[in-house]
Scaffold this motif. Structure first.
Motif, mmCIF file in Angstrom:
data_model
loop_
_atom_site.group_PDB
_atom_site.id
_atom_site.type_symbol
_atom_site.label_atom_id
_atom_site.label_comp_id
_atom_site.label_asym_id
_atom_site.label_seq_id
_atom_site.Cartn_x
_atom_site.Cartn_y
_atom_site.Cartn_z
ATOM 1 N N UNK A 118 0.733 -1.332 0.013
ATOM 2 C CA UNK A 118 0.143 -0.072 -0.019
ATOM 3 C C UNK A 118 1.013 1.191 -0.129
ATOM 4 N N UNK A 119 1.968 1.349 0.950
ATOM 5 C CA UNK A 119 2.787 2.406 1.012
ATOM 6 C C UNK A 119 3.519 2.659 -0.217
ATOM 7 N N UNK A 120 4.022 1.583 -0.979
ATOM 8 C CA UNK A 120 4.819 1.533 -2.074
ATOM 9 C C UNK A 120 4.118 2.426 -3.199
ATOM 10 N N UNK A 121 2.745 1.641 -3.403
ATOM 11 C CA UNK A 121 1.966 2.314 -4.546
ATOM 12 C C UNK A 121 1.489 3.813 -4.183
ATOM 13 N N UNK A 122 1.319 4.006 -2.954
ATOM 14 C CA UNK A 122 0.994 5.532 -2.498
ATOM 15 C C UNK A 122 2.025 6.458 -2.839
ATOM 16 N N UNK A 123 3.482 6.034 -2.743
ATOM 17 C CA UNK A 123 4.569 6.652 -2.963
ATOM 18 C C UNK A 123 4.804 7.120 -4.541
ATOM 19 N N UNK A 124 4.253 6.081 -5.411
ATOM 20 C CA UNK A 124 4.155 6.278 -6.810
ATOM 21 C C UNK A 124 3.113 7.258 -7.223
ATOM 22 N N UNK A 125 2.350 7.309 -6.533
ATOM 23 C CA UNK A 125 1.143 8.309 -6.739
ATOM 24 C C UNK A 125 1.361 9.709 -6.127
ATOM 25 N N UNK A 126 2.465 9.879 -5.345
ATOM 26 C CA UNK A 126 2.929 11.187 -4.711
ATOM 27 C C UNK A 126 1.912 11.244 -3.607
ATOM 28 N N UNK A 127 1.217 10.262 -2.930
ATOM 29 C CA UNK A 127 0.769 10.748 -1.993
ATOM 30 C C UNK A 127 1.546 10.698 -0.922
ATOM 31 N N UNK A 128 1.306 11.328 0.375
ATOM 32 C CA UNK A 128 1.764 11.396 1.528
ATOM 33 C C UNK A 128 1.759 10.171 2.429
ATOM 34 N N UNK A 161 5.909 3.119 11.404
ATOM 35 C CA UNK A 161 5.806 2.011 10.215
ATOM 36 C C UNK A 161 7.241 2.262 9.471
ATOM 37 N N UNK A 162 8.231 1.474 10.254
ATOM 38 C CA UNK A 162 9.559 1.482 9.483
ATOM 39 C C UNK A 162 9.653 0.344 8.300
ATOM 40 N N UNK A 163 9.060 -0.692 8.819
ATOM 41 C CA UNK A 163 9.146 -1.912 7.601
ATOM 42 C C UNK A 163 8.032 -1.380 6.745
ATOM 43 N N UNK A 164 7.024 -1.222 6.797
ATOM 44 C CA UNK A 164 6.132 -0.773 5.539
ATOM 45 C C UNK A 164 6.746 0.256 4.550
ATOM 46 N N UNK A 165 7.695 0.944 5.152
ATOM 47 C CA UNK A 165 8.318 2.088 4.154
ATOM 48 C C UNK A 165 9.658 1.403 3.396
#
Length: 889
Positions: free
Chosen positions: A160-170, A186-190
């Motif tokens: 979820x966080x990887x895809x959010x980063x590609x969408x330039x979401x915070x 959320x260290x692992x998630x990032x």
């Protein structure tokens, strides 16, 4: 929260008059939100990444959520497709005609509706939902995000966080748990977020740098609210981050759709975003990477998060209209802090004199002066104010300021008592095993030579002998003496391989993927990917966009054994080594040189099959020898067949094209896959990944799984005059297309179809096995791609006549040469050609994925699934048939 009871708690039921049966313990807001979104069932067994990627009926339609329980799935599907509108939680219901009220001319036929509690909840329960979103207040997008992350396992959180980063979401950094006040960092998630940016050295020489956001130490600036503020933190942050006049809504804010809806569970959320320079002066707001943090809610209610921000930030910006005695005491307690503080006030809305009095008292405590107090009212020039904020941020960043990585932030969070997601036992055991392997890697070439020995000269010679032996099967009358000599040479090579012992590193790797815990195996593989990326950087560092130019500079004629970029050390090299041990052992068993009871590596294919089922991409074509290790691949598929039991009907979908044409990104966007993308150092082999079809949809679609194949860097566009290089590319293209029911040919920069792919079409036409083909022309620039006219579609399928003649001559086609448009399967009127807009909206690294790209890829996905369902994708296979096809091809 695992194991929490999300239901109501009543008395023993013996006293019927007990408070009219009202619950004695009310459910918390979090439990109510989870129930509203249909996520309470995932508090014991968390929602997994594989659950979210299954293909179902909904995968074929661009549906809108109708009730709150649709929202999590709608968000996940939109996010998988990198859709910029994924955060929109508006619910829409298409009413039947007889139930639709009379409409005025021009009125939309869809009505926006919101959940009606009375429809889904018994009368006894309505009081528990009295403070939930009502028909006038739908779910706040931040509440949806928090609820979904709290219901997801570690690997889905990471996706979820990887895809959010590609969408330039915070991105969420601290996830609040409003029920237990047990907040999670959320260290692992990032960890999966990797970015590329322009790095300027002090000497004036610049280059692109690629690194994990978790490891990069950068100046960090926090924006928080104290009590009430007329100014929006999120809007200010978006303005600071956005170059030029185009504002990107990185942080969700009050002026967006549903942005004013009250947050039920998201207060206390800390979000993070970064600015990364591109090397272009007209776009670079800051000359170096800068991180920005945003605390949702008031600092007085979320003191722990605020304390964390003061310990990790270079400067903290406090937005408020009023400074009361309570807030003054809170800030006074920060007198030992070394962080810089800035205030952004709206004095005309607050108590101006009171604010000044408290600010004067805070001046010596927080070490601030008049330059640290900014005033913004409605009449303030917004652009000028943003320029001033950027100047402050830039000034602090240029000076001696605190620079932290996300790992450093996690260390500070632990000291304050926050839970860090990476600290679980399985994750740490997997990390320790990875470090035992990677700490021995001082020199990548030496490690390959000494620790992965079977892939060296022995492996290359064995692969060549296997290839020659296979070609003899199709020779009219092969010399028996040569056949015997070749078999003897092959057995001798396999004997030498079998005489080797697995290295310590390989043994540790095998132990890591043999763990009985599925989670620990997945943790280990992710750690290995990141650990090897850190130690195994290739010598050539080129930005992704230079690959096409680099290939053309080298003429596309270099031998594959000397690639135009070095292959990095990756997980696939350890799996290749396992495959070589299995190949050697199997060859000796077949020749009677080894009994079945003496086998030591017979379990290796089963381990690989488990990885494939868990969503790990595996190598189909060995990128080192550019051949299929047939015994290894067929052994793996046999084990897969055993594990899938009756659900083994397959459709094989392949994507072919030269490197840099976006084929891997296309597959990842369509199906949520994990093929390597966007790096000049991507693996050279062809990889496969398994996609599960939901049981309720498999009968309708006609298959239980889709096996996706990415051709990787196998096809470089070598010309027909390149001799062995061209023949090898053509053979590999024929192989991949021959295995496939559906083939997507990715074209970019030029509309010329690579000669090897054209050659494969001509070969396959003679066999009668022709996959359903889709040609995708992807724009590599930020220009709209208009829908092609029929004549233009035919031009895409008509390669230059000299190329067609050359390919036809090599294939000895009678009756003259032919073009793709002339082949029976390529009807240009039937939408076999797709024009896809550019991937990015703006200039990377601050660009988001364009909405046009996301929507076009969704339409392509829908078309592919429709073709599969309608039987246009050639005959579907079961795994046994695929095994035979691998052997024959």
């Amino acid at each position: 929260m695992e194991g929490d009871d999300c239901g109501f708690h009543y008395g023993d039921g013996t006293n019927e008059a007990q408070d009219n049966d009202f619950p004695t313990v009310e459910r918390s807001r979090l439990q109510e939100m989870l129930a509203l979104l249909g996520l309470e069932t995932y508090q014991g067994q968390r929602l997994s990444l594989q659950d979210s990627l299954q293909i179902s009926f909904d995968s074929m339609k661009n549906w809108a959520p109708q009730v709150p329980k649709d929202l999590p799935w709608h968000f996940l599907r939109k996010l998988q497709a990198l859709n910029a509108e994924a955060r929109n939680t508006t619910m829409v219901l298409d009413l039947p005609a007889d139930a639709r009220p009379a409409e005025k001319e021009g009125q939309m036929e869809e009505e926006i509706i919101y959940w009606d509690p009375a429809e889904d909840i018994a009368a006894d329960d309505i009081y528990s939902f009295s403070e939930l979103p009502t028909p006038d207040t739908p779910v706040n997008p931040l509440d949806l995000l928090c609820a979904l992350l709290l219901s997801s396992d570690s690997f889905l959180q990471q996706e979820i966080i990887l895809k959010m980063s590609l969408c330039q979401f915070a991105l969420p950094l601290v996830l609040p748990d409003s029920e237990n006040h047990y907040h999670t960092f959320l260290l692992w998630a990032l960890r999966g977020v990797v970015r590329t940016w322009w790095s300027q050295s002090p000497r004036g020489l610049g280059s692109f740098r690629e690194d994990s956001v978790v490891l990069s130490r950068v100046p960090t600036f926090a924006f928080v609210r104290m009590d009430v503020s007329s100014n929006s933190k999120s809007q200010l942050l978006n303005a600071i981050l956005s170059p030029g006049h185009r504002q990107w809504d990185c942080f969700w804010h009050r002026d967006l759709s549903l942005g004013t809806n009250p947050r039920e569970i998201a207060d206390g959320l800390v979000e993070i975003s970064w600015f990364f320079p591109s090397g272009r002066e007209d776009l670079d707001v800051f000359p170096e990477p800068v991180a920005f943090l945003n605390l949702r809610g008031d600092i007085g209610s979320h003191w722990l998060q605020f304390k964390l921000l003061t310990e990790i930030s270079s400067a903290v910006f406090i937005l408020t209209d009023n400074i009361s005695k309570k807030e003054y005491k809170l800030l006074y307690s920060m007198k030992e802090s070394t962080t810089k503080y800035y205030f952004i006030l709206s004095p005309y809305r607050g108590k101006r004199n009171t604010n000044l009095r408290f600010l004067n008292r805070l001046t010596p405590v927080l070490k601030i002066d008049h330059s640290h107090v900014l005033v913004k009212v409605s009449s303030t020039d917004s652009e000028g104010f943003v320029r001033r904020l950027r100047a402050i941020v830039g000034g602090v960043a240029r000076g001696p300021c605190r620079r932290v990585s996300v790992e450093d932030m996690a260390h500070a969070a632990r000291k304050l008592g926050l839970r860090v997601d990476e600290d679980c036992e399985e994750c740490q055991k997997a990390k320790d095993r990875m470090e035992r392997i990677t700490r021995k890697i001082k020199d990548v070439d030496a490690y390959r030579r000494d620790e992965l020995r079977l892939q060296g000269e022995l492996g290359r010679k064995a692969a060549q002998a296997e290839r020659e032996f296979c070609q003899l099967q199709w020779a009219p009358e092969p010399p028996e003496k040569y056949r015997v000599e070749l078999r003897r040479r092959l057995l001798e090579l396999r004997m030498q391989q079998s005489g080797q012992e697995p290295s310590t590193g390989l043994q540790d790797f095998v132990v890591g993927i043999s763990s009985p815990s599925t989670s620990e195996r997945q943790y280990f593989l992710r750690w290995m990917e990141w650990g090897l990326a850190r130690v195994g950087h290739p010598r050539l560092r080129q930005p992704p966009e230079t690959l096409l130019a680099l290939r053309s500079k080298l003429g596309g004629a270099s031998d594959f054994s000397e690639p135009f970029w070095p292959e990095p050390l990756g997980v696939e090299h350890f799996l290749r080594e396992m495959g070589q041990f299995y190949e050697a052992e199997s060859c000796l068993v077949e020749a009677g040189r080894l009994s079945a009871g003496q086998r030591r590596f017979a379990h290796f294919p089963g381990l690989a099959a488990e990885l494939l089922l868990a969503g790990q991409p595996l190598e189909l074509v060995d990128g080192g020898t550019l051949s299929i290790p047939v015994r290894w691949v067929t052994g793996l598929l046999k084990e897969l067949h055993v594990r899938l039991d009756r659900r083994s009907r397959l459709v094989v979908l392949s994507a072919l094209g030269v490197p840099g044409t976006g084929k891997s990104t296309l597959l990842n966007t369509m199906f949520g896959l994990r093929f390597a993308t966007g790096r000049s150092c991507s693996p050279r082999g062809a990889f496969m990944q398994l996609i599960t079809v939901a049981e309720g949809f498999s009968q309708d679609l006609g298959c239980d799984h889709i096996l996706a194949i990415d051709s990787g860097a196998l096809i470089s566009g070598a010309s027909t005059s390149a001799g062995d290089r061209f023949e090898l590319e053509a053979s590999l293209a024929t192989l991949l297309m021959g295995l496939s029911n559906v083939t997507v040919v990715s074209l970019a920069e030029t509309r010329d179809i690579p000669p090897a792919i054209l050659h494969a079409f001509l070969r396959l036409e003679k066999t009668g096995h022709m996959p359903n083909c889709q040609f995708v022309y992807q724009s590599l620039h930020d220009v709209p791609a208009p829908s092609p006219k029929p004549r233009e579609r035919r031009q895409v399928l008509d390669p230059p006549s000299d190329l067609s003649r050359a390919a036809a001559h090599i294939e000895k086609q009678s009756g003259g040469f032919r073009t793709l448009a002339g082949l029976a399967f390529c009807d240009p009127e039937r939408q076999h050609v797709w024009h896809v807009p550019g991937l990015w909206h703006g200039a990377p690294p601050m660009a988001a994925v364009s909405l046009g790209y996301s929507e076009a890829i969704f339409e392509l996905k829908r078309c592919l699934l429709e073709n599969i369902r309608n039987g246009l994708s050639n005959q579907n296979k079961n795994i046994q048939q695929l095994i035979e096809l691998v052997r024959r091809l």
